[in-house]
Design a protein around this motif. Structure first.
Motif, short mmCIF file in Angstrom:
data_model
loop_
_atom_site.label_atom_id
_atom_site.label_comp_id
_atom_site.label_asym_id
_atom_site.label_seq_id
_atom_site.Cartn_x
_atom_site.Cartn_y
_atom_site.Cartn_z
N LYS A 156 6.39 -8.88 6.49
CA LYS A 156 5.01 -8.44 6.72
C LYS A 156 4.96 -6.97 7.10
O LYS A 156 4.30 -6.57 8.07
N LEU A 157 5.66 -6.16 6.30
CA LEU A 157 5.71 -4.73 6.52
C LEU A 157 5.42 -4.01 5.20
O LEU A 157 5.70 -4.52 4.11
N THR A 158 4.85 -2.81 5.33
CA THR A 158 4.64 -1.93 4.18
C THR A 158 5.30 -0.59 4.49
O THR A 158 5.04 0.01 5.54
N TYR A 159 6.14 -0.13 3.57
CA TYR A 159 6.83 1.14 3.74
C TYR A 159 6.20 2.15 2.77
O TYR A 159 6.16 1.92 1.56
N GLU A 160 5.73 3.26 3.32
CA GLU A 160 5.21 4.34 2.49
C GLU A 160 6.21 5.49 2.52
O GLU A 160 6.60 5.95 3.61
N GLU A 179 10.73 10.51 4.18
CA GLU A 179 9.42 10.76 4.80
C GLU A 179 8.64 9.45 4.92
O GLU A 179 7.50 9.32 4.48
N VAL A 180 9.27 8.48 5.57
CA VAL A 180 8.77 7.11 5.57
C VAL A 180 7.86 6.84 6.76
O VAL A 180 8.13 7.25 7.89
N THR A 181 6.74 6.15 6.46
CA THR A 181 5.85 5.61 7.48
C THR A 181 5.78 4.11 7.28
O THR A 181 5.55 3.63 6.17
N VAL A 182 5.97 3.35 8.37
CA VAL A 182 6.00 1.89 8.30
C VAL A 182 4.70 1.35 8.87
O VAL A 182 4.27 1.71 9.98
N TYR A 183 4.04 0.46 8.09
CA TYR A 183 2.77 -0.14 8.48
C TYR A 183 2.92 -1.65 8.53
O TYR A 183 3.80 -2.23 7.89
N ASP A 189 -1.78 -1.34 10.44
CA ASP A 189 -1.54 -0.47 11.59
C ASP A 189 -0.23 0.30 11.39
O ASP A 189 0.76 -0.26 10.91
N GLU A 190 -0.24 1.57 11.79
CA GLU A 190 0.97 2.37 11.68
C GLU A 190 1.91 2.03 12.83
O GLU A 190 1.54 2.13 14.00
N TYR A 191 3.15 1.66 12.51
CA TYR A 191 4.12 1.27 13.52
C TYR A 191 5.00 2.45 13.94
O TYR A 191 5.11 2.77 15.11
N TYR A 192 5.63 3.11 12.98
CA TYR A 192 6.51 4.22 13.30
C TYR A 192 6.82 5.00 12.02
O TYR A 192 6.50 4.56 10.91
N SER A 193 7.46 6.16 12.19
CA SER A 193 7.87 7.00 11.06
C SER A 193 9.34 7.37 11.23
O SER A 193 9.82 7.57 12.35
N VAL A 194 10.03 7.49 10.11
CA VAL A 194 11.44 7.87 10.11
C VAL A 194 11.69 8.82 8.95
O VAL A 194 10.95 8.80 7.95
N GLY A 210 2.70 2.40 -6.72
CA GLY A 210 2.53 3.84 -6.66
C GLY A 210 1.36 4.19 -5.76
O GLY A 210 0.30 3.57 -5.82
N VAL A 211 1.54 5.19 -4.89
CA VAL A 211 0.46 5.63 -4.00
C VAL A 211 -0.57 6.38 -4.84
O VAL A 211 -0.22 7.33 -5.55
N PRO A 212 -1.86 5.98 -4.80
CA PRO A 212 -2.89 6.68 -5.59
C PRO A 212 -2.97 8.16 -5.25
O PRO A 212 -2.76 8.57 -4.10
N THR A 213 -3.27 8.97 -6.24
CA THR A 213 -3.32 10.42 -6.06
C THR A 213 -4.35 10.83 -5.02
O THR A 213 -4.13 11.74 -4.21
N GLU A 214 -5.50 10.15 -5.03
CA GLU A 214 -6.56 10.53 -4.08
C GLU A 214 -6.14 10.31 -2.63
O GLU A 214 -6.53 11.07 -1.74
#
Length: 226
Positions: A156-160, A179-183, A189-194, A210-214
């Motif tokens: 139940k995590l999303t990695y950007e 440049e990862v942000t974990v949600y 909710d944003e948990y942490y960044s690494v 893929g992350v949308p351009t907008e």
């Protein structure tokens, strides 16, 4: 016959070198077997000597002005092996062809990685095949895919993050993001960044989007404002 086999093996050495280099730098999901290595070594070997022959002809044209490699100005001795098993092997030609194997391999890898033949075939309606790699490699290797969401439903995590490298075999899929942000997947909710993260899961255990351009433009605008 044994002498001919040895001669052919030595002559095809540049092709083997080119095949090894191409295997390492081209995108394909499975390793090349012995049959493909044999076929590619022959094709690349002939290509190396053809390229060397072209260089020899060019040097022959320039010979009155530049005294460079005059022994390559005519036809290569390698072409006589097929008709005369007692022909002597010119080690200088083998060495020069081995040097040519590097640019030949790089050029072949460029054509393969950029799917030049597939694009030409698709443009003239010959084939719709996208390439030799599977969809996992094909999707992540696309030019427009840079920033992605990797959704792990079980945890139940999303990695950007931005794609750095990826790989898979018959059992697992691997991907490295920077440049990862974990949600949280459910609440976003944003948990942490690494700075970077390595993910390894069984086949099909995570989904890549893929992350949308907008969204990227909006995030970039917020950083600029700050």
């Amino acid at each position: 016959m044994n002498e001919l086999a040895v001669a052919v093996s030595i002559i095809l050495f540049p092709g083997l070198i080119a095949t090894v280099i191409s295997d390492k730098i081209t995108n394909h999901s499975r390793g090349w077997g012995s049959f493909k290595y044999s076929i590619y070594s022959f094709i690349f070997g002939v290509t190396c000597y053809v390229a060397l022959q072209v260089v020899g002809w060019l040097l022959g044209m320039l010979q009155p002005y530049l005294q460079l490699l005059p022994s390559l100005s005519g036809y290569l001795d390698v072409w006589t092996i097929a008709t005369n098993s007692h022909s002597k092997i010119d080690l200088f030609e083998v060495g020069a062809a081995t040097i040519m194997s590097v640019p030949v391999a790089f050029f072949a890898a460029y054509l393969i990685n950029h799917k030049t033949f597939n694009k030409i075939a698709k443009r003239i309606s010959v084939s719709n095949k996208y390439g030799d790699e599977n969809l996992f490699y094909y999707y992540l290797n696309a030019d427009e895919i840079d920033w992605v969401y990797v959704r792990d439903f079980e945890r139940k995590l999303t990695y950007e993050g931005r794609i750095c490298s990826y790989s898979e075999n018959d059992n697992i899929q691997e991907i490295v993001l920077s440049e990862v942000t974990v949600y949280g997947y459910e609440d976003s909710d944003e948990y942490y960044s690494v700075p970077s993260i390595y993910l390894c899961r069984e086949m099909g255990r995570f989904v890549i989007e893929g992350v949308p351009t907008e969204i990227l433009e909006e995030a970039s605008g917020k950083e600029t404002t700050k």
